[in-house]
Every structure is written in C-alpha cells, then in structure tokens.
Motif scaffolding. Sequence first.
Motif, PDB file in Angstrom:
ATOM      1  N   THR A  47       0.828  -1.204   0.000  1.00 21.35           N
ATOM      2  CA  THR A  47       0.000   0.000   0.000  1.00 21.35           C
ATOM      3  C   THR A  47       0.865   1.257   0.000  1.00 21.35           C
ATOM      4  O   THR A  47       0.509   2.263  -0.625  1.00 21.35           O
ATOM      5  CB  THR A  47      -0.964   0.002   1.202  1.00 21.35           C
ATOM      6  OG1 THR A  47      -1.735  -1.203   1.168  1.00 21.35           O
ATOM      7  CG2 THR A  47      -1.894   1.201   1.165  1.00 21.35           C
ATOM      8  N   GLY A  48       2.004   1.215   0.663  1.00 14.30           N
ATOM      9  CA  GLY A  48       2.923   2.353   0.644  1.00 14.30           C
ATOM     10  C   GLY A  48       3.399   2.651  -0.765  1.00 14.30           C
ATOM     11  O   GLY A  48       3.501   3.816  -1.171  1.00 14.30           O
ATOM     12  N   ASN A  49       3.666   1.627  -1.533  1.00  7.22           N
ATOM     13  CA  ASN A  49       4.079   1.800  -2.928  1.00  7.22           C
ATOM     14  C   ASN A  49       2.941   2.383  -3.763  1.00  7.22           C
ATOM     15  O   ASN A  49       3.153   3.283  -4.580  1.00  7.22           O
ATOM     16  CB  ASN A  49       4.548   0.464  -3.509  1.00  7.22           C
ATOM     17  CG  ASN A  49       5.142   0.623  -4.879  1.00  7.22           C
ATOM     18  OD1 ASN A  49       6.040   1.432  -5.085  1.00  7.22           O
ATOM     19  ND2 ASN A  49       4.645  -0.146  -5.826  1.00  7.22           N
ATOM     20  N   ALA A  50       1.730   1.894  -3.561  1.00  6.92           N
ATOM     21  CA  ALA A  50       0.570   2.418  -4.290  1.00  6.92           C
ATOM     22  C   ALA A  50       0.343   3.891  -3.937  1.00  6.92           C
ATOM     23  O   ALA A  50       0.036   4.711  -4.805  1.00  6.92           O
ATOM     24  CB  ALA A  50      -0.669   1.599  -3.968  1.00  6.92           C
ATOM     25  N   THR A  51       0.516   4.229  -2.683  1.00  5.78           N
ATOM     26  CA  THR A  51       0.364   5.613  -2.231  1.00  5.78           C
ATOM     27  C   THR A  51       1.426   6.511  -2.859  1.00  5.78           C
ATOM     28  O   THR A  51       1.131   7.629  -3.288  1.00  5.78           O
ATOM     29  CB  THR A  51       0.442   5.665  -0.692  1.00  5.78           C
ATOM     30  OG1 THR A  51      -0.612   4.859  -0.153  1.00  5.78           O
ATOM     31  CG2 THR A  51       0.307   7.077  -0.180  1.00  5.78           C
ATOM     32  N   GLN A  52       2.644   6.027  -2.934  1.00  8.89           N
ATOM     33  CA  GLN A  52       3.713   6.780  -3.595  1.00  8.89           C
ATOM     34  C   GLN A  52       3.327   7.082  -5.039  1.00  8.89           C
ATOM     35  O   GLN A  52       3.492   8.204  -5.510  1.00  8.89           O
ATOM     36  CB  GLN A  52       5.014   5.992  -3.547  1.00  8.89           C
ATOM     37  CG  GLN A  52       6.162   6.707  -4.249  1.00  8.89           C
ATOM     38  CD  GLN A  52       7.407   5.843  -4.358  1.00  8.89           C
ATOM     39  OE1 GLN A  52       7.325   4.618  -4.448  1.00  8.89           O
ATOM     40  NE2 GLN A  52       8.555   6.478  -4.337  1.00  8.89           N
ATOM     41  N   ASN A  53       2.789   6.101  -5.729  1.00 13.79           N
ATOM     42  CA  ASN A  53       2.390   6.295  -7.126  1.00 13.79           C
ATOM     43  C   ASN A  53       1.270   7.323  -7.271  1.00 13.79           C
ATOM     44  O   ASN A  53       1.281   8.121  -8.210  1.00 13.79           O
ATOM     45  CB  ASN A  53       1.981   4.959  -7.756  1.00 13.79           C
ATOM     46  CG  ASN A  53       3.181   4.065  -7.983  1.00 13.79           C
ATOM     47  OD1 ASN A  53       4.300   4.542  -8.163  1.00 13.79           O
ATOM     48  ND2 ASN A  53       2.949   2.773  -7.964  1.00 13.79           N
ATOM     49  N   ILE A  54       0.317   7.325  -6.356  1.00  7.49           N
ATOM     50  CA  ILE A  54      -0.748   8.327  -6.389  1.00  7.49           C
ATOM     51  C   ILE A  54      -0.145   9.725  -6.294  1.00  7.49           C
ATOM     52  O   ILE A  54      -0.480  10.620  -7.074  1.00  7.49           O
ATOM     53  CB  ILE A  54      -1.764   8.105  -5.250  1.00  7.49           C
ATOM     54  CG1 ILE A  54      -2.578   6.847  -5.510  1.00  7.49           C
ATOM     55  CG2 ILE A  54      -2.691   9.332  -5.099  1.00  7.49           C
ATOM     56  CD1 ILE A  54      -3.423   6.409  -4.329  1.00  7.49           C
ATOM     57  N   LEU A  55       0.759   9.920  -5.342  1.00  2.71           N
ATOM     58  CA  LEU A  55       1.373  11.241  -5.153  1.00  2.71           C
ATOM     59  C   LEU A  55       2.192  11.651  -6.377  1.00  2.71           C
ATOM     60  O   LEU A  55       2.091  12.791  -6.851  1.00  2.71           O
ATOM     61  CB  LEU A  55       2.230  11.251  -3.888  1.00  2.71           C
ATOM     62  CG  LEU A  55       1.449  11.104  -2.581  1.00  2.71           C
ATOM     63  CD1 LEU A  55       2.406  10.919  -1.417  1.00  2.71           C
ATOM     64  CD2 LEU A  55       0.531  12.290  -2.354  1.00  2.71           C
ATOM     65  N   LEU A  56       2.991  10.741  -6.892  1.00  2.47           N
ATOM     66  CA  LEU A  56       3.797  11.052  -8.072  1.00  2.47           C
ATOM     67  C   LEU A  56       2.914  11.385  -9.272  1.00  2.47           C
ATOM     68  O   LEU A  56       3.226  12.301 -10.036  1.00  2.47           O
ATOM     69  CB  LEU A  56       4.737   9.890  -8.406  1.00  2.47           C
ATOM     70  CG  LEU A  56       5.880   9.668  -7.423  1.00  2.47           C
ATOM     71  CD1 LEU A  56       6.595   8.354  -7.732  1.00  2.47           C
ATOM     72  CD2 LEU A  56       6.846  10.838  -7.417  1.00  2.47           C
ATOM     73  N   ASN A  57       1.803  10.686  -9.419  1.00  2.00           N
ATOM     74  CA  ASN A  57       0.881  10.941 -10.528  1.00  2.00           C
ATOM     75  C   ASN A  57       0.119  12.257 -10.379  1.00  2.00           C
ATOM     76  O   ASN A  57      -0.488  12.727 -11.327  1.00  2.00           O
ATOM     77  CB  ASN A  57      -0.098   9.780 -10.691  1.00  2.00           C
ATOM     78  CG  ASN A  57       0.570   8.558 -11.284  1.00  2.00           C
ATOM     79  OD1 ASN A  57       1.518   8.664 -12.056  1.00  2.00           O
ATOM     80  ND2 ASN A  57       0.094   7.385 -10.910  1.00  2.00           N
ATOM     81  N   HIS A  58       0.174  12.835  -9.179  1.00  2.00           N
ATOM     82  CA  HIS A  58      -0.447  14.139  -8.942  1.00  2.00           C
ATOM     83  C   HIS A  58       0.624  15.221  -8.767  1.00  2.00           C
ATOM     84  O   HIS A  58       0.413  16.220  -8.090  1.00  2.00           O
ATOM     85  CB  HIS A  58      -1.372  14.068  -7.721  1.00  2.00           C
ATOM     86  CG  HIS A  58      -2.662  13.382  -8.024  1.00  2.00           C
ATOM     87  ND1 HIS A  58      -2.815  12.007  -7.945  1.00  2.00           N
ATOM     88  CD2 HIS A  58      -3.845  13.868  -8.459  1.00  2.00           C
ATOM     89  CE1 HIS A  58      -4.040  11.695  -8.290  1.00  2.00           C
ATOM     90  NE2 HIS A  58      -4.687  12.804  -8.617  1.00  2.00           N
ATOM     91  N   ASP A  59       1.764  15.002  -9.398  1.00  2.00           N
ATOM     92  CA  ASP A  59       2.848  15.991  -9.497  1.00  2.00           C
ATOM     93  C   ASP A  59       3.526  16.351  -8.182  1.00  2.00           C
ATOM     94  O   ASP A  59       4.093  17.440  -8.056  1.00  2.00           O
ATOM     95  CB  ASP A  59       2.358  17.262 -10.201  1.00  2.00           C
ATOM     96  CG  ASP A  59       1.978  16.978 -11.652  1.00  2.00           C
ATOM     97  OD1 ASP A  59       2.647  16.130 -12.279  1.00  2.00           O
ATOM     98  OD2 ASP A  59       1.023  17.601 -12.146  1.00  2.00           O
ATOM     99  N   PHE A  60       3.497  15.457  -7.200  1.00  2.00           N
ATOM    100  CA  PHE A  60       4.308  15.670  -6.007  1.00  2.00           C
ATOM    101  C   PHE A  60       5.755  15.404  -6.404  1.00  2.00           C
ATOM    102  O   PHE A  60       6.041  14.499  -7.186  1.00  2.00           O
ATOM    103  CB  PHE A  60       3.850  14.752  -4.869  1.00  2.00           C
ATOM    104  CG  PHE A  60       2.636  15.273  -4.157  1.00  2.00           C
ATOM    105  CD1 PHE A  60       2.734  15.771  -2.878  1.00  2.00           C
ATOM    106  CD2 PHE A  60       1.402  15.285  -4.783  1.00  2.00           C
ATOM    107  CE1 PHE A  60       1.623  16.273  -2.225  1.00  2.00           C
ATOM    108  CE2 PHE A  60       0.277  15.779  -4.146  1.00  2.00           C
ATOM    109  CZ  PHE A  60       0.389  16.277  -2.863  1.00  2.00           C
ATOM    110  N   LYS A  61       6.675  16.209  -5.906  1.00  2.00           N
ATOM    111  CA  LYS A  61       8.049  16.212  -6.418  1.00  2.00           C
ATOM    112  C   LYS A  61       9.043  15.362  -5.620  1.00  2.00           C
ATOM    113  O   LYS A  61       9.973  14.818  -6.191  1.00  2.00           O
ATOM    114  CB  LYS A  61       8.570  17.658  -6.465  1.00  2.00           C
ATOM    115  CG  LYS A  61       7.687  18.594  -7.279  1.00  2.00           C
ATOM    116  CD  LYS A  61       7.574  18.141  -8.714  1.00  2.00           C
ATOM    117  CE  LYS A  61       6.677  19.069  -9.510  1.00  2.00           C
ATOM    118  NZ  LYS A  61       6.268  18.519 -10.771  1.00  2.00           N
TER     119      LYS A  61
END
Length: 75
Positions: free
Chosen positions: A43-57
């Motif tokens: 789930t931590g990996n999935a959460t990372q992907n959500i943030l990256l896909n929403h332009d978190f740097k």
Amino acid sequence: MTEQYTAGHLAEAENIPHEELRNKLNQLDPYQPVITYCNKGTTGNATQNILLNHDFKNVYNLSGGFKFYDATRED
C-alpha cells in the motif's frame, strides 16, 4: 487512526489512510518531502504512485514497510 498506525509507526508520521489520500491531496504541499509506507510495503508503494501521478516532487517509499524497518533497524 488505524490499528496498524497505533501498533507502530515512524516518529512524527502523519496517518493518512490510502483510501482517503485522493480526497486530502489539496491539504498537502507537493514540494514538501514525503515518505510513504504501510505495514508490509504494498500500500505504501501504491500511495507513492498516487502522489507522483499528482505531481508531487519529493516522494519516497519505505521499501518493505514498517514491519521490515522495525525488524532491521539498529537502535
């Protein structure tokens, strides 16, 4: 607060459950460093992907989750 978070978490961690993250993106600073993690890692990996896909740097994931971290850390 989730049962997993209560059982163990990194100091100063903020608990945002995966299923609530998309609704709270506007409350987070996309330029602030973020470390995602869960109990086992998936789930931590999935959460990372959500943030990256929403332009978190500056998004990082604690590989293996909190259980692995807790079992291997040196105090």
